[in-house]
Design a protein around this motif. Structure first.
Motif, PDB file in Angstrom:
ATOM      1  N   ASN A   1      38.919 -30.741  27.962  1.00 34.76           N
ATOM      2  CA  ASN A   1      38.244 -32.006  28.215  1.00 34.76           C
ATOM      3  C   ASN A   1      37.501 -32.025  29.548  1.00 34.76           C
ATOM      4  O   ASN A   1      36.820 -32.984  29.873  1.00 34.76           O
ATOM      5  CB  ASN A   1      39.250 -33.174  28.193  1.00 34.76           C
TER       6      ASN A   1
ATOM      7  N   ASN B   1      33.911 -38.118  24.793  1.00 35.63           N
ATOM      8  CA  ASN B   1      35.109 -38.318  25.614  1.00 35.63           C
ATOM      9  C   ASN B   1      34.991 -37.681  26.994  1.00 35.63           C
ATOM     10  O   ASN B   1      35.994 -37.504  27.682  1.00 35.63           O
ATOM     11  CB  ASN B   1      36.338 -37.757  24.902  1.00 35.63           C
TER      12      ASN B   1
ATOM     13  N   GLU C   1      38.935 -43.387  21.462  1.00 37.88           N
ATOM     14  CA  GLU C   1      39.085 -42.943  20.085  1.00 37.88           C
ATOM     15  C   GLU C   1      38.873 -44.117  19.136  1.00 37.88           C
ATOM     16  O   GLU C   1      39.496 -45.175  19.292  1.00 37.88           O
ATOM     17  CB  GLU C   1      40.488 -42.360  19.883  1.00 37.88           C
TER      18      GLU C   1
ATOM     19  N   TYR D   1      32.744 -34.955  20.453  1.00 32.76           N
ATOM     20  CA  TYR D   1      33.858 -34.839  21.385  1.00 32.76           C
ATOM     21  C   TYR D   1      34.057 -33.374  21.781  1.00 32.76           C
ATOM     22  O   TYR D   1      33.923 -32.469  20.956  1.00 32.76           O
ATOM     23  CB  TYR D   1      35.158 -35.306  20.736  1.00 32.76           C
TER      24      TYR D   1
END
Length: 860
Positions: free
Chosen positions: A649, A424, A315, A371
């Motif tokens: 994610n 990410n 981040e 992301y």
């Protein structure tokens, strides 16, 4: 002959009739403005906007130049010694010469999954490794780019081992043992980088690479005990062989979580002398007492080092925070987020799939990426977009970006990874943009050696090469135009508004209850009354009320469960026809077989199938999922599409892959806590606004929630229901607001807005949407512009956010420099004729904060 390997025998036979050594066979093909031709050892592919020339080499085809035919700018490197545009280490690289087997060109549309184009196929055989490469070039009419993709099969792949060497000179860290955990409830109280962690019952093991043995290093770590278990842990650093072993942080109790991020413990320790003997050290967080060892972050600081945060995954806000607080005389040189990054060798790639012969000298290099995990990215310090810009002579290599834009003045060339990479989420061997003395390589293949077979071509990640001139607006437009060619839309199938039954769920059982037959039949009336086109039946239709799992129970497979749908789909079908409602259905991506997808489509003819919970950790899993949905969609004759779920994610779909099958469910936003899914209008708007920079919004379902029922921990209640709907009108509006919970007045207001919107929806949907105004901050003037290069009109949705004190604002519009335009307020019918400024500036007025305007502009 029986002892000769089968693939080698095939190769020998093919080579007897293959193309001659240094000359390409004659080809002349044309489709509209697309032309493909050969001239001795050169292959030329072009349309009216771009030309790319390859040269036949001893190793394959290598790009010599890429030319913007609009401006005349040519991108090339006369000093390049590049051998080939593709490579797979150990099989097909600079050590292995190949022979051209065939070269063909034909019209194609990939079974209807992409736009009409000319497809060039070059096939090469590499005798030394008994390998074949099939190289495909797609060139679309009037498109500002060209797509390439390689495929491979080999007899010798099983004998390869993946060589571990990095392309970067920077230190880097990888996770060796440990499980990623991402507790949603922790996110409510702390930042993402603290909430997530890696845990292991014995020890979380990490390894740091590329340390300079002549320099001093320190490590930093953060951790806390989310379970309040009272455990103890220590930190050891060892040499890579384990012979040198030092405890650098003695056994210490993990601080308990008490609802405060300040309770996260941050520790630093020196890397002891004698440990770093070969540039590699191992870091162990040992469980001394308790259930698990746990660590949230690990970073490296180098004495007298040079920090370059843009090269690091992580981040941006957190990287900047750490960099500002490192020990004096040290610099942050490596960072690892233990809750999101996994033990993939992020800097180790199996090969490359594209090459452009340019040098970085005196060029701007702009890297862009998005992301995933929108389920957690619901705070101001977690935007969904990242961009980094470099100038000068350095040759940075970036492994978090999907897009590289190389620019000189207003001229530019872009490389796009057609992969599931996210900033990410590295995914499956998605590689990096790697600069060499010859040019830039698009690395990463998606394939491990053990996945390569002798009988079947396996695909590698595709690559787009685009050209533009005219600066940033044209950069964004070029990508969107090519994206539209690669991932076309079907207006009859893709253009709709949708309501998802999961949007009011407080827990899984509660959410599933909304998908039972009595609730669906009730909700249909409210959906139709509100003017929404489709009802998506989410999780719950396939299971009994007693089932605690999302998987079907009762051995019925993916069919409506008889305890909640005693008549199957019949009552739902009858009512949907009566109300003229489209239907959508939910399923689990890697669990719902094609035959069950087909069975349900034959029953209810759903327009959309939303597939959730995917996790593609290998090429074979990626390929299997795509084969399944392709078979399903071909059965439906493309009448039903897929909606991919992007919210977690896990390695799922990313932003630039698999959209030929449909669109993306972008985020979950609900009326209830926890904060990670709570609907906040300004945060949702910022996500949509950033998404619109380098994506076509009509491929994304943009979430709408009901501010009348949203928890007051959000300021949604200070916005009108129509305002929240207007935020999503430039994409595919998705109501996670279950419509029965709107007040009758709100449903009437929304219906009126949607009826007006539908009169203009086709023109909006076929245009290209751009963000305008300022990035949303909850105090901005901001919005969207729908622009079509071939039309003299377009649309605007403008928003004066809640905390903005200006009732007038000048906003720069795209592509409207020095134009006389008529602005029509579509809500009131009031018109105004005005001249735009030198940069497309226009002044707008919105009297009240937390209000919007829906406008049409006509160029006069």
């Amino acid at each position: 002959m029986k002892n000769i390997p089968r693939l080698l025998l095939i190769g020998i036979i093919i080579l007897l009739t293959s193309c001659s050594g240094n000359k390409l066979p004659g080809i002349q093909r044309q489709f509209l403005d697309v032309k493909v031709s050969t001239n001795n050892n050169h292959l030329l592919v072009e349309n009216s906007k771009i030309r790319r020339i390859w040269k036949l080499s001893e190793w394959g085809l290598v790009t010599e130049s890429i030319t913007n035919l609009t401006s005349g700018k040519s991108w090339e490197n006369s000093e390049s010694m590049q051998h080939c545009d593709w490579a797979y280490t150990g099989l097909v690289d600079e050590k292995t010469a190949g022979e051209l087997v065939r070269l063909t060109a034909k019209r194609n549309n990939d079974e209807g999954f992409t736009s009409e184009h000319i497809e060039v196929i070059a096939e090469f055989y590499y005798p030394a490794t008994e390998s074949f490469i099939q190289y495909k070039i797609w060139v679309y009419p009037d498109a500002p780019g060209i797509r390439t993709q390689a495929f491979i099969k080999s007899e010798a792949a099983s004998s390869l081992s993946k060589e571990k060497k990095g392309h970067t000179e920077q230190p880097w860290i990888e996770l060796r043992t440990g499980k990623n955990v991402n507790p949603y409830s922790a996110y409510e109280f702390t930042d993402l980088w603290f909430a997530s962690a890696s845990v292991h019952h014995k020890a979380v093991e990490l390894r740091a690479f590329n340390l300079n043995p002549a320099k001093k290093y320190k490590i930093g770590l953060s951790w806390w005990d989310w379970k309040n278990g009272g455990g103890k842990q220590q930190v050891r650093i060892t040499s890579v062989d384990g012979e040198a072993d030092r405890i650098v942080v003695p056994a210490t109790r993990i601080p308990d979580f008490q609802g405060k991020k300040e309770n996260a413990e941050i520790l630093t320790a020196e890397v002891p002398d004698g440990i770093n003997v070969d540039g590699t050290v191992q870091i162990y967080v040992d469980n001394v007492e308790g259930v698990d060892a746990t660590v949230s972050e690990v970073w490296l600081m180098e004495e007298n080092g040079k920090s370059n945060l843009a090269l690091m995954m992580g981040e941006e806000a957190r990287l900047n925070e750490i960099a500002k607080n490192v020990d004096e005389g040290y610099a942050l040189v490596a960072y690892f987020d233990c809750g999101t990054q996994v033990n993939l060798d992020a800097f180790v790639t199996s090969g490359y799939t594209d090459f452009v012969p340019i040098r970085p000298d005196n060029l701007t290099r702009r890297y862009m990426g998005y992301y995933n995990d929108t389920q957690h990215r619901n705070k101001w310090n977690t935007p969904i977009y990242r961009e980094a810009t470099f100038l000068g002579q350095d040759k940075e290599n970036i492994n978090w970006a999907n897009i590289l834009s190389v620019e000189k003045g207003d001229e530019g060339l872009m490389l796009v990874k057609e992969s599931h990479k996210c900033v990410n989420q590295y995914g499956v061997d998605t590689g990096e943009f790697l600069w060499t003395k010859n040019g830039v390589l698009n690395t990463g293949t998606s394939l491990l050696p053990q996945e390569i077979t002798v009988d079947e071509y396996k695909w590698l990640w595709g690559s787009w090469t685009l050209v533009f001139d005219g600066g940033g607006d044209r950069r964004e437009l070029a990508l969107k135009q090519f994206d539209r060619c690669r991932f076309p839309i079907n207006l009859d199938r893709d253009m709709y508004t949708v309501m998802c039954t999961w949007g009011h769920s407080k827990n899984q059982r509660d959410g599933r209850n909304y998908a039972t037959e009595p609730e669906i039949l009730k909700e249909m009336d409210y959906v139709a009354e509100t003017g929404i086109d489709m009802l998506l039946i989410d999780d719950g239709w396939q299971s009994s009320l007693e089932n605690k799992s999302a998987m079907p129970d009762g051995d019925i497979g993916w069919k409506p469960h008889p305890s909640t749908y005693p008549y199957g789909w019949q009552n739902v079908i009858d009512k949907s026809k009566k109300l003229d409602l489209k239907l959508g259905l939910w399923g689990i991506a890697q669990q719902m077989p094609a035959k069950d997808m087909i069975w349900n489509w034959e029953e209810i003819r759903m327009n959309q199938l939303k597939l959730d919970f995917a996790n593609f950790g290998t090429h074979d899993k990626l390929n299997s999922m795509m084969d399944t949905v392709r078979r399903f969609m071909l059965h439906t004759n493309h009448q039903c599409k897929i909606s991919w779920d992007l919210t977690e994610n896990a390695a799922r779909y990313g932003y630039y892959w698999a959209r030929e099958y449909g669109n993306l469910h972008f985020m979950n936003r609900k009326p209830f806590l926890p904060m990670n899914v709570l609907y906040v209008p300004s945060l949702a708007l910022r996500d949509f606004w950033l998404l619109a920079k380098y994506n076509n919004l009509n491929k994304y379902q943009l979430v709408i929630q009901n501010p009348e029922v949203v928890d007051h921990a959000s300021d949604a209640f200070l916005h009108s229901p129509e305002y929240c709907v207007a935020l999503a009108l430039m994409g595919v509006p998705e109501f996670m607001a279950v419509t029965r919970f709107y007040s009758p007045e709100a449903r009437a207001d929304i219906r009126e807005l949607l009826e007006m919107y539908k009169k203009h929806r086709k023109d909006i949907f076929t245009g290209y949407v751009f963000p305008v105004g300022n990035e949303p901050t909850n105090a901005s003037w901001t919005g969207f512009q729908s622009y079509h290069p071939e039309k003299d009109f377009g649309y605007l949705t403008l928003f004066r956010e809640l905390n903005n004190g200006e009732n007038e604002k000048t906003i720069r519009l795209r592509f409207l420099q020095n134009q006389k335009v008529r602005i029509t307020n579509l809500q009131t019918g009031i018109q105004k004729i005005i001249q735009t400024g030198n940069n497309g500036e226009l002044k707008f007025k919105i009297e009240q904060a937390a209000s919007y305007r829906f406008l049409r502009y006509d160029i006069l």
